[in-house]
Design a protein around this motif. Structure first.
Motif, PDB file in Angstrom:
ATOM      1  N   TYR A 266      67.067   4.681  32.137  1.00  0.00           N
ATOM      2  CA  TYR A 266      67.283   3.364  31.962  1.00  0.00           C
ATOM      3  C   TYR A 266      68.660   3.363  32.812  1.00  0.00           C
ATOM      4  O   TYR A 266      69.072   2.381  33.495  1.00  0.00           O
ATOM      5  CB  TYR A 266      67.537   2.848  30.513  1.00  0.00           C
TER       6      TYR A 266
ATOM      7  N   GLN B 270      69.881   0.951  35.947  1.00  0.00           N
ATOM      8  CA  GLN B 270      70.770  -0.238  35.866  1.00  0.00           C
ATOM      9  C   GLN B 270      71.726   0.119  36.702  1.00  0.00           C
ATOM     10  O   GLN B 270      72.601  -0.802  37.380  1.00  0.00           O
ATOM     11  CB  GLN B 270      71.068  -0.210  34.446  1.00  0.00           C
TER      12      GLN B 270
ATOM     13  N   ARG C  76      66.995  -6.179  36.533  1.00  0.00           N
ATOM     14  CA  ARG C  76      68.552  -5.903  35.703  1.00  0.00           C
ATOM     15  C   ARG C  76      68.436  -6.403  34.606  1.00  0.00           C
ATOM     16  O   ARG C  76      67.880  -7.217  34.002  1.00  0.00           O
ATOM     17  CB  ARG C  76      69.359  -6.955  36.651  1.00  0.00           C
ATOM     18  N   SER C  77      68.862  -5.395  33.816  1.00  0.00           N
ATOM     19  CA  SER C  77      69.121  -6.086  32.132  1.00  0.00           C
ATOM     20  C   SER C  77      69.995  -6.917  32.103  1.00  0.00           C
ATOM     21  O   SER C  77      70.855  -7.349  32.854  1.00  0.00           O
ATOM     22  CB  SER C  77      69.593  -4.709  31.379  1.00  0.00           C
TER      23      SER C  77
ATOM     24  N   THR D  32      73.619  -5.690  32.411  1.00  0.00           N
ATOM     25  CA  THR D  32      74.107  -5.433  33.783  1.00  0.00           C
ATOM     26  C   THR D  32      74.343  -6.894  34.753  1.00  0.00           C
ATOM     27  O   THR D  32      75.107  -6.935  35.467  1.00  0.00           O
ATOM     28  CB  THR D  32      72.767  -4.603  34.409  1.00  0.00           C
TER      29      THR D  32
ATOM     30  N   ALA E 202      73.862  -0.695  26.099  1.00  0.00           N
ATOM     31  CA  ALA E 202      72.515  -1.269  26.506  1.00  0.00           C
ATOM     32  C   ALA E 202      71.568   0.031  26.736  1.00  0.00           C
ATOM     33  O   ALA E 202      70.434  -0.355  26.811  1.00  0.00           O
ATOM     34  CB  ALA E 202      72.643  -2.118  27.698  1.00  0.00           C
TER      35      ALA E 202
ATOM     36  N   GLN F 119      68.167   0.451  25.399  1.00  0.00           N
ATOM     37  CA  GLN F 119      67.128   0.105  26.215  1.00  0.00           C
ATOM     38  C   GLN F 119      67.340  -1.418  25.974  1.00  0.00           C
ATOM     39  O   GLN F 119      65.826  -1.860  26.064  1.00  0.00           O
ATOM     40  CB  GLN F 119      65.950   0.862  26.062  1.00  0.00           C
ATOM     41  N   THR F 120      68.058  -2.191  26.212  1.00  0.00           N
ATOM     42  CA  THR F 120      68.082  -3.546  26.103  1.00  0.00           C
ATOM     43  C   THR F 120      67.340  -4.109  27.094  1.00  0.00           C
ATOM     44  O   THR F 120      67.426  -3.963  28.290  1.00  0.00           O
ATOM     45  CB  THR F 120      69.508  -4.121  26.068  1.00  0.00           C
ATOM     46  N   GLN F 121      66.489  -5.312  26.992  1.00  0.00           N
ATOM     47  CA  GLN F 121      65.882  -5.851  27.884  1.00  0.00           C
ATOM     48  C   GLN F 121      65.936  -7.249  27.675  1.00  0.00           C
ATOM     49  O   GLN F 121      66.179  -7.800  26.600  1.00  0.00           O
ATOM     50  CB  GLN F 121      64.348  -5.611  27.850  1.00  0.00           C
ATOM     51  N   TRP F 122      65.492  -8.056  28.661  1.00  0.00           N
ATOM     52  CA  TRP F 122      65.422  -9.869  28.409  1.00  0.00           C
ATOM     53  C   TRP F 122      64.060  -9.754  27.203  1.00  0.00           C
ATOM     54  O   TRP F 122      63.197  -9.103  27.318  1.00  0.00           O
ATOM     55  CB  TRP F 122      64.874 -10.354  29.750  1.00  0.00           C
TER      56      TRP F 122
END
Length: 222
Positions: free
Chosen positions: A39, A43, A101-102, A105, A211, A215-218
């Motif tokens: 990840y 990013q 892109r997270s 980011t 993040a 592992q932050t995502q939309w």
């Protein structure tokens, strides 16, 4: 107290938090889960492309030929970043797939572009500076801890970012010197804006580590 000393004093709590972040501590121990490394690299590939673009924008904001030369030289360090990514990917076996892109980011790079487009030369320098400075601190501190030992699979990664005694130029020292000169003719309000620009970027550095760790995502697809 110089402007740079003021900014670093105010930045210290954030830098302290970065140093104790579980991702950074995992690098120190050589124990970071593969999915987190993947990840991070995905990013950072996005981030570094924008970093180069913002560096190019920063060049257009100064007539100082020495500063222009130094900015162009710092852009060449991206090749070292590619090596840093390679070290992580060799551990995980992952190949870059150009992930989306997270949110963090995106927020970070939006902040960079806004500062470079609409701010002063000092703002443009300040928005870029925390990345290089914080990684230099991480590298130096991890080497001081002995984390760059042969048992650590991330040994080379640490050493890429650790300042070397035989480096011809201390680019972080130059960055702060350039920033000092760039704020010389600014009023107090403008100087505070530059400090806020720097501190926001430094918090974004913390959020970048966070993040990746989570592992932050939309939340939604769009």
């Amino acid at each position: 107290m110089t402007f740079s000393q003021d900014i670093l004093t105010r930045a210290q709590p954030i830098m302290d938090s970065i140093m104790v972040h579980p991702f950074v501590k995992g690098i120190a121990s050589g124990n970071v889960p593969d999915d987190i490394l993947n990840y991070y690299v995905e990013q950072d590939e996005h981030y570094l492309k924008d970093y180069l673009q913002v560096t190019a924008l920063t060049v257009t904001k100064t007539n100082d030929t020495n500063d222009i030369a130094r900015l162009l030289e710092t852009a060449q360090f991206i090749s070292n970043e590619s090596k840093a990514h390679e070290i992580m990917l060799n551990i995980t076996g992952h190949h870059v797939e150009n992930w989306r892109r997270s949110p963090d980011t995106q927020r970070y790079t939006d902040h960079m572009y806004t500062s470079a487009y609409h701010g002063t030369y000092a703002d443009a320098l300040a928005v870029l500076l925390p990345c290089a400075w914080s990684y230099g601190v991480i590298g130096r501190e991890l080497v001081a801890q002995g984390a760059n030992n042969d048992a650590n699979p991330l040994k080379e990664w640490i050493e890429i970012y650790s300042p070397q005694a035989n480096d011809e130029i201390d680019y972080n020292a130059w960055r702060f010197d350039a920033l000092e000169r760039a704020v010389a003719n600014l009023n107090d309000s403008q100087k505070e804006h530059v400090i806020q620009t720097f501190l926001k970027s430094l918090e974004m550095e913390w959020r970048f580590w966070e993040a990746a760790w989570n592992q932050t995502q939309w939340r939604f697809d769009f």
